[in-house]
Design a protein around this motif. Structure first.
Motif, PDB file in Angstrom:
ATOM      1  N   GLU A  76      94.415  36.303  39.315  1.00 34.66           N
ATOM      2  CA  GLU A  76      94.214  35.878  38.165  1.00 34.66           C
ATOM      3  C   GLU A  76      92.840  35.733  37.620  1.00 34.66           C
ATOM      4  OE1 GLU A  76      96.882  32.719  38.098  1.00 34.66           O
ATOM      5  OE2 GLU A  76      98.642  34.046  37.596  1.00 34.66           O
ATOM      6  N   ASP A 104      90.783  37.344  34.981  1.00 26.37           N
ATOM      7  CA  ASP A 104      89.932  36.501  33.928  1.00 26.37           C
ATOM      8  C   ASP A 104      88.500  36.904  33.983  1.00 26.37           C
ATOM      9  OD1 ASP A 104      92.546  35.192  33.423  1.00 26.37           O
ATOM     10  OD2 ASP A 104      91.896  33.470  34.450  1.00 26.37           O
ATOM     11  N   ARG A 121      78.831  36.041  34.259  1.00 26.89           N
ATOM     12  CA  ARG A 121      78.410  35.347  35.446  1.00 26.89           C
ATOM     13  C   ARG A 121      79.743  35.285  36.446  1.00 26.89           C
ATOM     14  NH1 ARG A 121      75.460  30.678  36.779  1.00 26.89           N
ATOM     15  NH2 ARG A 121      73.890  31.647  35.920  1.00 26.89           N
ATOM     16  N   GLU A 163      80.158  38.694  38.284  1.00 23.58           N
ATOM     17  CA  GLU A 163      79.267  38.994  39.117  1.00 23.58           C
ATOM     18  C   GLU A 163      79.102  38.044  40.258  1.00 23.58           C
ATOM     19  OE1 GLU A 163      75.224  39.603  36.341  1.00 23.58           O
ATOM     20  OE2 GLU A 163      75.888  37.585  36.586  1.00 23.58           O
ATOM     21  N   LEU A 164      79.788  36.828  40.051  1.00 22.28           N
ATOM     22  CA  LEU A 164      80.065  36.074  41.440  1.00 22.28           C
ATOM     23  C   LEU A 164      81.164  36.858  42.314  1.00 22.28           C
ATOM     24  CD1 LEU A 164      79.916  32.226  40.132  1.00 22.28           C
ATOM     25  CD2 LEU A 164      78.621  33.375  41.934  1.00 22.28           C
ATOM     26  N   MET A 215      79.755  39.883  44.121  1.00 21.01           N
ATOM     27  CA  MET A 215      78.792  39.624  45.175  1.00 21.01           C
ATOM     28  C   MET A 215      79.595  38.971  46.345  1.00 21.01           C
ATOM     29  SD  MET A 215      75.262  38.895  43.680  1.00 21.01           S
ATOM     30  CE  MET A 215      75.752  37.722  42.056  1.00 21.01           C
ATOM     31  N   ARG A 216      80.569  38.268  46.050  1.00 16.27           N
ATOM     32  CA  ARG A 216      81.204  37.500  47.196  1.00 16.27           C
ATOM     33  C   ARG A 216      81.960  38.852  48.201  1.00 16.27           C
ATOM     34  NH1 ARG A 216      84.203  33.230  43.992  1.00 16.27           N
ATOM     35  NH2 ARG A 216      85.899  33.538  45.430  1.00 16.27           N
ATOM     36  N   ALA A 236      83.626  26.527  53.359  1.00 15.36           N
ATOM     37  CA  ALA A 236      82.677  26.363  52.282  1.00 15.36           C
ATOM     38  C   ALA A 236      84.006  26.384  51.087  1.00 15.36           C
ATOM     39  CB  ALA A 236      81.781  27.116  51.833  1.00 15.36           C
ATOM     40  N   VAL A 237      83.599  25.503  50.017  1.00 14.49           N
ATOM     41  CA  VAL A 237      84.562  25.680  48.821  1.00 14.49           C
ATOM     42  C   VAL A 237      83.860  26.514  48.089  1.00 14.49           C
ATOM     43  CG1 VAL A 237      85.491  24.164  46.979  1.00 14.49           C
ATOM     44  CG2 VAL A 237      85.168  23.226  49.361  1.00 14.49           C
ATOM     45  N   GLU A 238      84.586  27.505  47.470  1.00 13.21           N
ATOM     46  CA  GLU A 238      83.963  28.379  46.510  1.00 13.21           C
ATOM     47  C   GLU A 238      84.448  28.531  45.207  1.00 13.21           C
ATOM     48  OE1 GLU A 238      83.242  31.479  50.329  1.00 13.21           O
ATOM     49  OE2 GLU A 238      84.481  31.845  48.751  1.00 13.21           O
ATOM     50  N   GLU A 239      84.745  27.405  44.918  1.00 14.48           N
ATOM     51  CA  GLU A 239      85.163  27.273  43.234  1.00 14.48           C
ATOM     52  C   GLU A 239      83.753  27.530  42.419  1.00 14.48           C
ATOM     53  OE1 GLU A 239      87.988  26.992  42.194  1.00 14.48           O
ATOM     54  OE2 GLU A 239      89.111  26.381  44.091  1.00 14.48           O
ATOM     55  N   ASP A 260      81.239  24.736  41.850  1.00 16.05           N
ATOM     56  CA  ASP A 260      80.488  24.563  43.164  1.00 16.05           C
ATOM     57  C   ASP A 260      79.327  25.724  43.424  1.00 16.05           C
ATOM     58  OD1 ASP A 260      83.444  23.424  44.999  1.00 16.05           O
ATOM     59  OD2 ASP A 260      81.684  22.348  43.893  1.00 16.05           O
ATOM     60  N   TYR A 261      79.615  26.851  42.987  1.00 15.94           N
ATOM     61  CA  TYR A 261      78.570  27.732  42.988  1.00 15.94           C
ATOM     62  C   TYR A 261      77.468  27.512  41.969  1.00 15.94           C
ATOM     63  CZ  TYR A 261      79.735  31.806  45.975  1.00 15.94           C
ATOM     64  OH  TYR A 261      80.064  32.555  46.867  1.00 15.94           O
ATOM     65  N   VAL A 289      75.322  24.748  43.342  1.00 22.05           N
ATOM     66  CA  VAL A 289      74.290  25.211  44.328  1.00 22.05           C
ATOM     67  C   VAL A 289      73.297  25.836  43.648  1.00 22.05           C
ATOM     68  CG1 VAL A 289      73.905  26.696  46.225  1.00 22.05           C
ATOM     69  CG2 VAL A 289      76.154  25.437  45.936  1.00 22.05           C
ATOM     70  N   ILE A 290      73.442  26.923  42.642  1.00 22.08           N
ATOM     71  CA  ILE A 290      72.563  27.579  41.899  1.00 22.08           C
ATOM     72  C   ILE A 290      71.723  26.583  41.233  1.00 22.08           C
ATOM     73  CG2 ILE A 290      72.284  29.043  39.561  1.00 22.08           C
ATOM     74  CD1 ILE A 290      75.044  30.227  40.150  1.00 22.08           C
ATOM     75  N   MET A 329      80.355  18.585  49.568  1.00 24.64           N
ATOM     76  CA  MET A 329      80.425  20.007  49.693  1.00 24.64           C
ATOM     77  C   MET A 329      79.267  20.738  50.355  1.00 24.64           C
ATOM     78  SD  MET A 329      80.025  23.582  47.391  1.00 24.64           S
ATOM     79  CE  MET A 329      78.165  22.902  47.318  1.00 24.64           C
ATOM     80  N   ASN A 330      79.357  21.442  51.217  1.00 19.55           N
ATOM     81  CA  ASN A 330      78.100  21.790  52.035  1.00 19.55           C
ATOM     82  C   ASN A 330      78.071  23.339  51.803  1.00 19.55           C
ATOM     83  OD1 ASN A 330      76.944  19.818  53.502  1.00 19.55           O
ATOM     84  ND2 ASN A 330      78.651  19.855  54.576  1.00 19.55           N
ATOM     85  N   MET A 357      77.194  31.428  50.093  1.00 19.61           N
ATOM     86  CA  MET A 357      76.909  30.946  48.732  1.00 19.61           C
ATOM     87  C   MET A 357      75.427  30.926  48.321  1.00 19.61           C
ATOM     88  SD  MET A 357      78.568  27.216  47.819  1.00 19.61           S
ATOM     89  CE  MET A 357      80.398  27.555  47.364  1.00 19.61           C
ATOM     90  N   ILE A 380      74.083  33.994  47.436  1.00 19.86           N
ATOM     91  CA  ILE A 380      74.365  34.386  46.076  1.00 19.86           C
ATOM     92  C   ILE A 380      74.005  33.727  45.074  1.00 19.86           C
ATOM     93  CG2 ILE A 380      76.442  34.718  44.573  1.00 19.86           C
ATOM     94  CD1 ILE A 380      78.062  35.605  47.310  1.00 19.86           C
ATOM     95  N   ALA A 381      73.933  32.518  45.280  1.00 15.04           N
ATOM     96  CA  ALA A 381      72.924  31.478  44.305  1.00 15.04           C
ATOM     97  C   ALA A 381      71.561  31.801  44.281  1.00 15.04           C
ATOM     98  CB  ALA A 381      72.999  29.932  44.828  1.00 15.04           C
ATOM     99  N   VAL A 390      69.309  32.264  40.791  1.00 10.38           N
ATOM    100  CA  VAL A 390      68.228  31.399  40.606  1.00 10.38           C
ATOM    101  C   VAL A 390      66.937  32.277  40.049  1.00 10.38           C
ATOM    102  CG1 VAL A 390      66.164  30.108  41.805  1.00 10.38           C
ATOM    103  CG2 VAL A 390      68.730  29.594  42.160  1.00 10.38           C
ATOM    104  N   ARG A 447      98.824  38.219  28.523  1.00 10.74           N
ATOM    105  CA  ARG A 447      97.808  38.015  27.712  1.00 10.74           C
ATOM    106  C   ARG A 447      98.103  37.860  26.188  1.00 10.74           C
ATOM    107  NH1 ARG A 447      95.228  36.872  31.534  1.00 10.74           N
ATOM    108  NH2 ARG A 447      93.012  37.715  32.393  1.00 10.74           N
TER     109      ARG A 447
END
Lengths: 206, 143
Positions: free
Chosen positions: A18, A22, A35, A38-39, A42-43, A128-131, A134-135, A138-139, B1-2, B7, B10-11, B15, B82
Motif C-alpha cells: 500500500e 500510495d 519524495r 524517491e525514498l 532509493m531504499r 532503524a525505524v524507517e517511517e 523519521d526520514y 534525518v534529512i 531513533m538512531n 538512512m 539517502i537523507a 540535503v 481507490r
C-alpha cells in the motif's frame, strides 16, 4: 517445511504494498509529489546494491524516476509499476555502479579505509525505524549540520560512504589532516549531529 | 531513533538536492493522458445521460491503464480500493468499456460503419459513424 506466510508477515507485506502504491499515486497525481516514491526507490536500490555512495544514489534517484515516469506516460497501471518497482530501482543502481567502478577504485587505491575499521560507526543501527517522518527528520538534521558546519557534514558522509576522511577533506576543502585529527573530527561531528537530531525529535514530540 | 547508515546516505541525497531535478519535473509535466482514460473520456462525452457516467469518470480520473488492463485482478482490486466502486458496479463499467472499445475499433477499421450503414433505419449510407451511433443502432435493433 511451512511455506505459508504468517499473519504478521502478510500484514507487513500488505502495508508495504500500500505504501508503494500510495507513493506512485502521489507522484502521478496532479501535484506530482515524488519524495515518497524517491525514498522507496532509493531504499530498494540501496538494499540490493549497498556499496552505492550517496552521490551515486543521487544519480539512481533521477534515472529510476525518469524510467518510472516513462511508464506513466505509456499508461502503465500503478499496480504494474509497483510490481516492477524493485527491478527498476535495482537495474538503475547496477548501471550506475558499473559506471562508477573505475572512479571508485581510483579513490580507494592504496587506502584500506583503516579509519572506518578502527572506529565502527555507532550510528549503524540494524533496527532503524524507517517511517517517512523519521526520514524527514534525518534529512532536516543533516541539512542543519551542513549549514552549521560543512566539515562535520563531510566527515559523516565520508564515513558512511566508506571514503577515508583525510582524502575527503583534501578533495572538498584542500585541507590536509592526519588520521588522529580525522578521528577527533568524526567524534565531534557525531556529537553535533546527534544533538541536532535529538533536538528535532523533542520538538516533534512536544 | 538512531538513523542507520542507509538512512543517512539517502537523507544526504535530499540535503544536497531537496527537489527533483528539472529533467524529472519536465518529464512529469509531459505525461500524456492514459489510453484507458482517453477512451473513457470519449465514451462519456459521446454518451449523454449514461447511467454509469459517474463511475466511469472515477475510473478515467485514475489516469492509467489500457483496456486490457481491466482484465488484471490486481488492477481491478486497485480500482475498487481507490474509487470505492462495488465489484458489481465495476463489472458493469468494464463490460461497457470493453463493448465501446470493440465497437470503436470496428468503426475505425471501417467494418462497423459499413455494417451499420447497411442496416440503418432509413436505409441511408453514413460515411462517418461514431462508436456511440453504432451502440445506439444496436440498442434500437435489440428492442
Amino acid at each position: 517445511v511451512d511455506c505459508t506466510a504468517s499473519a504478521e508477515e502478510k500484514r507487513r507485506l500488505k502495508t508495504e504494498r500500500e505504501e508503494i502504491e500510495d507513493a506512485i499515486d502521489l507522484a502521478r497525481g496532479p501535484n506530482g509529489v515524488v519524495r515518497a516514491l524517491e525514498l522507496i526507490v532509493m531504499r530498494m536500490a540501496h538494499r540490493k546494491v549497498p556499496a552505492l555512495t550517496h552521490d551515486e544514489l543521487q544519480v539512481v534517484r533521477e534515472k529510476a524516476l525518469l524510467a518510472i515516469i516513462e511508464k506513466f506516460d505509456a499508461g502503465a497501471t500503478t499496480s504494474a509499476i509497483a510490481n516492477q518497482l524493485e527491478a527498476t530501482a535495482v537495474n538503475k543502481a547496477r548501471d550506475v555502479q558499473a559506471a562508477a567502478i573505475s572512479s571508485r577504485d581510483h579513490m580507494e587505491q592504496g587506502d584500506p579505509v583503516v579509519l572506518l575499521k578502527a572506529h565502527p560507526s555507532p550510528l549503524n543501527v540494524a533496527t532503524a525505524v524507517e517511517e517517512h517522518e523519521d526520514y524527514n527528520r534525518v534529512i532536516d538534521a543533516l541539512a542543519q549540520l551542513r549549514d552549521a558546519n560543512e566539515r562535520y557534514y563531510e566527515v559523516i558522509m565520508a564515513q558512511i560512504d566508506g571514503f577515508p576522511i583525510p582524502q575527503r577533506l583534501k578533495n572538498r576543502f584542500n585541507e590536509d589532516v592526519t588520521d588522529v585529527t580525522a578521528r577527533k573530527l568524526l567524534q565531534r561531528a557525531r556529537e553535533r549531529f546527534e544533538t541536532i537530531l535529538s533536538g528535532l525529535a523533542k520538538a516533534t514530540a512536544s | 531513533m538512531n538513523p542507520s547508515d542507509e538512512m543517512l546516505k539517502i537523507a544526504a541525497v535530499f540535503v544536497e538536492q531537496p527537489d527533483p531535478s528539472d529533467r524529472v519535473k519536465d518529464a512529469l509535466a509531459r505525461v500524456k493522458r492514459a489510453p484507458l482514460s482517453a477512451l473513457v473520456d470519449q465514451m462519456i462525452r459521446e454518451s449523454s445521460g449514461f447511467a454509469l457516467k459517474s463511475a466511469l469518470k472515477k475510473i478515467a480520473d485514475l489516469n492509467q491503464g489500457q483496456v486490457h488492463d481491466l482484465d488484471a485482478p490486481d488492477f481491478r482490486s486497485y480500482i475498487i480500493a481507490r474509487t470505492g466502486l462495488s465489484d458489481e458496479h465495476l463489472r458493469d463499467c468494464v463490460s461497457a468499456i470493453a463493448t465501446y472499445a470493440k465497437v470503436k475499433q470496428a468503426v475505425e477499421s471501417g467494418a462497423g460503419a459499413t455494417l451499420i450503414a447497411a442496416r440503418a433505419e432509413k436505409g441511408e449510407i453514413k460515411n462517418e459513424v461514431s462508436p456511440s451511433d453504432v451502440l445506439r443502432e444496436l440498442a434500437r435493433r435489440v428492442k
